[in-house]
Motif scaffolding. Structure first.
Motif, PDB file in Angstrom:
ATOM      1  N   GLN A   1     -12.520  -0.110  -4.259  1.00  0.00           N
ATOM      2  CA  GLN A   1     -12.648   0.572  -5.539  1.00  0.00           C
ATOM      3  C   GLN A   1     -13.886   1.450  -5.561  1.00  0.00           C
ATOM      4  O   GLN A   1     -14.983   1.027  -5.215  1.00  0.00           O
ATOM      5  CB  GLN A   1     -12.734  -0.478  -6.644  1.00  0.00           C
ATOM      6  N   GLY A   2     -13.700   2.717  -5.961  1.00  0.00           N
ATOM      7  CA  GLY A   2     -14.818   3.637  -6.094  1.00  0.00           C
ATOM      8  C   GLY A   2     -15.392   4.121  -4.780  1.00  0.00           C
ATOM      9  O   GLY A   2     -16.483   4.671  -4.746  1.00  0.00           O
ATOM     10  N   TYR A   3     -14.667   3.953  -3.680  1.00  0.00           N
ATOM     11  CA  TYR A   3     -15.177   4.316  -2.356  1.00  0.00           C
ATOM     12  C   TYR A   3     -14.574   5.650  -1.917  1.00  0.00           C
ATOM     13  O   TYR A   3     -13.355   5.852  -2.022  1.00  0.00           O
ATOM     14  CB  TYR A   3     -14.822   3.227  -1.350  1.00  0.00           C
ATOM     15  N   VAL A   4     -15.409   6.552  -1.458  1.00  0.00           N
ATOM     16  CA  VAL A   4     -14.957   7.835  -0.921  1.00  0.00           C
ATOM     17  C   VAL A   4     -15.059   7.770   0.599  1.00  0.00           C
ATOM     18  O   VAL A   4     -16.152   7.611   1.148  1.00  0.00           O
ATOM     19  CB  VAL A   4     -15.793   9.009  -1.469  1.00  0.00           C
TER      20      VAL A   4
ATOM     21  N   ASP B   1      -7.784   4.457  11.950  1.00  0.00           N
ATOM     22  CA  ASP B   1      -6.805   3.519  11.401  1.00  0.00           C
ATOM     23  C   ASP B   1      -6.899   3.286   9.894  1.00  0.00           C
ATOM     24  O   ASP B   1      -6.161   2.475   9.344  1.00  0.00           O
ATOM     25  CB  ASP B   1      -6.914   2.175  12.114  1.00  0.00           C
ATOM     26  N   MET B   2      -7.759   3.946   9.173  1.00  0.00           N
ATOM     27  CA  MET B   2      -7.896   3.838   7.724  1.00  0.00           C
ATOM     28  C   MET B   2      -8.377   2.468   7.253  1.00  0.00           C
ATOM     29  O   MET B   2      -8.286   2.146   6.067  1.00  0.00           O
ATOM     30  CB  MET B   2      -6.574   4.199   7.013  1.00  0.00           C
ATOM     31  N   SER B   3      -8.890   1.646   8.152  1.00  0.00           N
ATOM     32  CA  SER B   3      -9.347   0.315   7.736  1.00  0.00           C
ATOM     33  C   SER B   3     -10.488   0.395   6.739  1.00  0.00           C
ATOM     34  O   SER B   3     -10.690  -0.519   5.932  1.00  0.00           O
ATOM     35  CB  SER B   3      -9.771  -0.507   8.959  1.00  0.00           C
ATOM     36  N   ASP B   4     -11.267   1.487   6.762  1.00  0.00           N
ATOM     37  CA  ASP B   4     -12.376   1.631   5.824  1.00  0.00           C
ATOM     38  C   ASP B   4     -11.918   1.733   4.377  1.00  0.00           C
ATOM     39  O   ASP B   4     -12.700   1.511   3.452  1.00  0.00           O
ATOM     40  CB  ASP B   4     -13.204   2.866   6.166  1.00  0.00           C
ATOM     41  N   ALA B   5     -10.660   2.091   4.155  1.00  0.00           N
ATOM     42  CA  ALA B   5     -10.161   2.257   2.792  1.00  0.00           C
ATOM     43  C   ALA B   5      -9.814   0.927   2.133  1.00  0.00           C
ATOM     44  O   ALA B   5      -9.513   0.900   0.939  1.00  0.00           O
ATOM     45  CB  ALA B   5      -8.937   3.172   2.798  1.00  0.00           C
ATOM     46  N   PHE B   6      -9.844  -0.168   2.900  1.00  0.00           N
ATOM     47  CA  PHE B   6      -9.387  -1.453   2.385  1.00  0.00           C
ATOM     48  C   PHE B   6     -10.465  -2.521   2.528  1.00  0.00           C
ATOM     49  O   PHE B   6     -11.330  -2.441   3.399  1.00  0.00           O
ATOM     50  CB  PHE B   6      -8.134  -1.920   3.143  1.00  0.00           C
ATOM     51  N   ASP B   7     -10.378  -3.522   1.666  1.00  0.00           N
ATOM     52  CA  ASP B   7     -11.193  -4.727   1.773  1.00  0.00           C
ATOM     53  C   ASP B   7     -10.245  -5.919   1.692  1.00  0.00           C
ATOM     54  O   ASP B   7      -9.878  -6.370   0.602  1.00  0.00           O
ATOM     55  CB  ASP B   7     -12.229  -4.776   0.653  1.00  0.00           C
TER      56      ASP B   7
ATOM     57  N   LEU C   1      -5.023   9.654  -1.494  1.00  0.00           N
ATOM     58  CA  LEU C   1      -5.353   8.530  -2.363  1.00  0.00           C
ATOM     59  C   LEU C   1      -4.719   7.274  -1.792  1.00  0.00           C
ATOM     60  O   LEU C   1      -3.551   7.296  -1.400  1.00  0.00           O
ATOM     61  CB  LEU C   1      -4.830   8.755  -3.790  1.00  0.00           C
ATOM     62  N   VAL C   2      -5.480   6.212  -1.721  1.00  0.00           N
ATOM     63  CA  VAL C   2      -4.958   4.935  -1.264  1.00  0.00           C
ATOM     64  C   VAL C   2      -4.752   4.048  -2.481  1.00  0.00           C
ATOM     65  O   VAL C   2      -5.693   3.793  -3.238  1.00  0.00           O
ATOM     66  CB  VAL C   2      -5.925   4.260  -0.263  1.00  0.00           C
ATOM     67  N   VAL C   3      -3.534   3.587  -2.680  1.00  0.00           N
ATOM     68  CA  VAL C   3      -3.189   2.726  -3.804  1.00  0.00           C
ATOM     69  C   VAL C   3      -2.766   1.383  -3.245  1.00  0.00           C
ATOM     70  O   VAL C   3      -1.751   1.274  -2.557  1.00  0.00           O
ATOM     71  CB  VAL C   3      -2.053   3.337  -4.651  1.00  0.00           C
ATOM     72  N   SER C   4      -3.573   0.362  -3.521  1.00  0.00           N
ATOM     73  CA  SER C   4      -3.315  -0.955  -2.956  1.00  0.00           C
ATOM     74  C   SER C   4      -4.125  -1.993  -3.723  1.00  0.00           C
ATOM     75  O   SER C   4      -5.220  -1.680  -4.220  1.00  0.00           O
ATOM     76  CB  SER C   4      -3.712  -0.992  -1.471  1.00  0.00           C
ATOM     77  N   PRO C   5      -3.635  -3.215  -3.847  1.00  0.00           N
ATOM     78  CA  PRO C   5      -4.453  -4.278  -4.444  1.00  0.00           C
ATOM     79  C   PRO C   5      -5.675  -4.604  -3.600  1.00  0.00           C
ATOM     80  O   PRO C   5      -6.579  -5.301  -4.060  1.00  0.00           O
ATOM     81  CB  PRO C   5      -3.493  -5.461  -4.540  1.00  0.00           C
ATOM     82  N   TYR C   6      -5.714  -4.089  -2.360  1.00  0.00           N
ATOM     83  CA  TYR C   6      -6.842  -4.346  -1.466  1.00  0.00           C
ATOM     84  C   TYR C   6      -7.696  -3.095  -1.231  1.00  0.00           C
ATOM     85  O   TYR C   6      -8.592  -3.109  -0.385  1.00  0.00           O
ATOM     86  CB  TYR C   6      -6.343  -4.865  -0.115  1.00  0.00           C
TER      87      TYR C   6
ATOM     88  N   MET D   1       0.850  -1.179   0.000  1.00  0.00           N
ATOM     89  CA  MET D   1       0.000   0.000   0.000  1.00  0.00           C
ATOM     90  C   MET D   1       0.889   1.233   0.000  1.00  0.00           C
ATOM     91  O   MET D   1       2.018   1.210   0.476  1.00  0.00           O
ATOM     92  CB  MET D   1      -0.925  -0.017   1.211  1.00  0.00           C
ATOM     93  N   SER D   2       0.395   2.311  -0.521  1.00  0.00           N
ATOM     94  CA  SER D   2       1.141   3.555  -0.488  1.00  0.00           C
ATOM     95  C   SER D   2       0.160   4.702  -0.339  1.00  0.00           C
ATOM     96  O   SER D   2      -1.027   4.554  -0.585  1.00  0.00           O
ATOM     97  CB  SER D   2       1.984   3.730  -1.751  1.00  0.00           C
ATOM     98  N   ASP D   3       0.680   5.851   0.038  1.00  0.00           N
ATOM     99  CA  ASP D   3      -0.150   7.012   0.306  1.00  0.00           C
ATOM    100  C   ASP D   3       0.316   8.144  -0.585  1.00  0.00           C
ATOM    101  O   ASP D   3       1.484   8.523  -0.541  1.00  0.00           O
ATOM    102  CB  ASP D   3      -0.028   7.389   1.784  1.00  0.00           C
ATOM    103  N   LEU D   4      -0.571   8.665  -1.418  1.00  0.00           N
ATOM    104  CA  LEU D   4      -0.227   9.768  -2.291  1.00  0.00           C
ATOM    105  C   LEU D   4      -0.969  10.998  -1.800  1.00  0.00           C
ATOM    106  O   LEU D   4      -2.189  11.031  -1.806  1.00  0.00           O
ATOM    107  CB  LEU D   4      -0.618   9.450  -3.735  1.00  0.00           C
ATOM    108  N   LYS D   5      -0.255  11.994  -1.386  1.00  0.00           N
ATOM    109  CA  LYS D   5      -0.898  13.183  -0.862  1.00  0.00           C
ATOM    110  C   LYS D   5      -0.289  14.427  -1.497  1.00  0.00           C
ATOM    111  O   LYS D   5       0.902  14.465  -1.785  1.00  0.00           O
ATOM    112  CB  LYS D   5      -0.746  13.275   0.658  1.00  0.00           C
ATOM    113  N   ALA D   6      -1.089  15.423  -1.694  1.00  0.00           N
ATOM    114  CA  ALA D   6      -0.584  16.724  -2.111  1.00  0.00           C
ATOM    115  C   ALA D   6      -0.456  17.581  -0.862  1.00  0.00           C
ATOM    116  O   ALA D   6      -1.378  17.656  -0.066  1.00  0.00           O
ATOM    117  CB  ALA D   6      -1.554  17.354  -3.100  1.00  0.00           C
ATOM    118  N   ASP D   7       0.701  18.220  -0.690  1.00  0.00           N
ATOM    119  CA  ASP D   7       0.843  19.091   0.466  1.00  0.00           C
ATOM    120  C   ASP D   7      -0.117  20.260   0.312  1.00  0.00           C
ATOM    121  O   ASP D   7      -0.633  20.527  -0.774  1.00  0.00           O
ATOM    122  CB  ASP D   7       2.299  19.561   0.579  1.00  0.00           C
ATOM    123  N   TRP D   8      -0.358  20.962   1.388  1.00  0.00           N
ATOM    124  CA  TRP D   8      -1.474  21.908   1.397  1.00  0.00           C
ATOM    125  C   TRP D   8      -1.260  23.089   0.462  1.00  0.00           C
ATOM    126  O   TRP D   8      -2.220  23.667  -0.044  1.00  0.00           O
ATOM    127  CB  TRP D   8      -1.741  22.389   2.809  1.00  0.00           C
TER     128      TRP D   8
END
Length: 343
Positions: free
Chosen positions: A40-43, A75-81, A32-37, A1-8
């Motif tokens: 998809q399409g979840y905000v 804990d960001m668990s909602d971003a993953f399945d 943005l959460v980039v991960s095979p898990y 997993m990786s985290d892509l963020k734009a600074d403010w």
């Protein structure tokens, strides 16, 4: 997993940063959460911080938190399945890749059960929260509970919760269908990771649910957890909705629109949600735009199992403010954002 963020980047933010400690959090930035898990399409509408990555790693590997910041961070668990089969990578080439990419199919092993909060799809639930479980061939046909109290067996389907302490609870059922079952998290279920077992006579499905003391979610009029709030305004004598839906009439899609609120004649707002009732009113706050709205009641709605309501008095400063977002914060946890319109 990786985290892509734009600074403010020095941009203005109209929302005050949460004061989690003496330092607080900074201005909001997109993530943005980039991960095979990843889902998809979840905000994801929860508030995260840099410590959130530490928190999910600490939970995954049983590591003690280093500070109070990561101990209390979401804990960001909602971003993953993590029940889905990992998706294949999307290869980027020098000649470019098609955009937008075609959504990849989410594949779950047979017998898998995914449980979420009905208000807006978060994994967080609490005792007496309305939950939805998803899978395949869960029931022979759609069937709805005829009345309350809710049954624990419906259309040959039962749901059992084994909580983190080993307690076993039969779950009351609202609705069953081949792909979705709506049910109530049993009262008394302990906080922690619970096992959810659904049986329909011919097959058994299992999954997990992350139970907390509270798990606030606001219902929206379009049933997505976003858009117009499913709310009412009142002057103490008459009640009216803050939205209107034109399904099957002039608007075939059934999209819902906002009805302007007159603060002078409708001084009270009633919000509907779930996962709120276990907190004292003193631990519940409501913010509309950047304005705090005094909470006059927070608890069970009273006539529908699992449905909670939050009543607030509308400050006159909201007059003429136009479209704003509303959030409810319970025990430090913010709900999803819904919309209101002020004239």
């Amino acid at each position: 997993m990786s985290d892509l963020k734009a600074d403010w980047g020095g941009f203005y933010d109209h929302v005050d940063p949460p004061q989690v400690d003496q330092y607080g959090l900074g201005i909001r930035v997109p993530g943005l959460v980039v991960s095979p898990y990843s889902r998809q399409g979840y905000v994801d509408h929860k508030t995260y911080s840099w410590e959130s990555w530490l928190r999910i790693i600490e939970e995954r590997f049983g590591v003690n938190p280093m500070t109070g910041r990561d101990n209390t961070a979401n804990d960001m668990s909602d971003a993953f399945d993590f029940t889905q089969q990992p998706r294949a990578p999307v290869m980027l080439t020098g000649s470019g890749s098609p955009y937008p990419t075609t959504p990849q199919q989410a594949i779950h092993p047979a017998g898998t059960l995914i449980t979420t909060n009905t208000a807006y799809g978060t994994y967080a639930v609490a005792p007496e929260t309305i939950a939805s479980s998803y899978g395949s061939n869960l029931a022979a046909a759609p069937k709805q509970a005829p009345s309350q109290p809710l049954p624990t067996s419906l259309g040959g389907v039962t749901v059992t919760v084994t909580d983190a302490n080993g307690g076993v609870f039969p779950a009351p059922l609202f609705y069953v269908s081949p792909n979705q079952v709506n049910w109530l998290i049993p009262q008394g279920a302990a906080s922690g990771v619970a096992t959810v077992t659904l049986a329909n006579g011919s097959a058994t499905f299992t999954g997990t649910a992350l139970i907390s003391s509270t798990a606030p979610g606001l219902y929206s009029a379009n049933q997505t957890g976003q858009g117009p709030a499913s709310a009412q305004v009142t002057n103490g004598q008459t009640y009216s909705n803050t939205f209107q839906c034109n399904a099957f009439q002039s608007n075939p899609s059934g999209a819902c629109t906002l009805i302007p609120i007159n603060v002078a004649s409708q001084p009270y707002l009633i919000l509907y949600g779930t996962g709120i009732r276990e907190a004292p009113k003193s631990n519940v706050s409501v913010k509309i735009g950047n304005i705090n709205a005094p909470v006059t009641y927070a608890g069970a709605q009273g006539s529908y199992a699992g449905l909670d309501q939050v009543n607030v008095s509308l400050p006159t400063a909201l007059q003429g403010r136009g479209q704003l977002v509303v959030t409810v914060t319970v025990n430090g946890q913010a709900s999803n954002m819904a919309q209101l319109l002020f004239q």
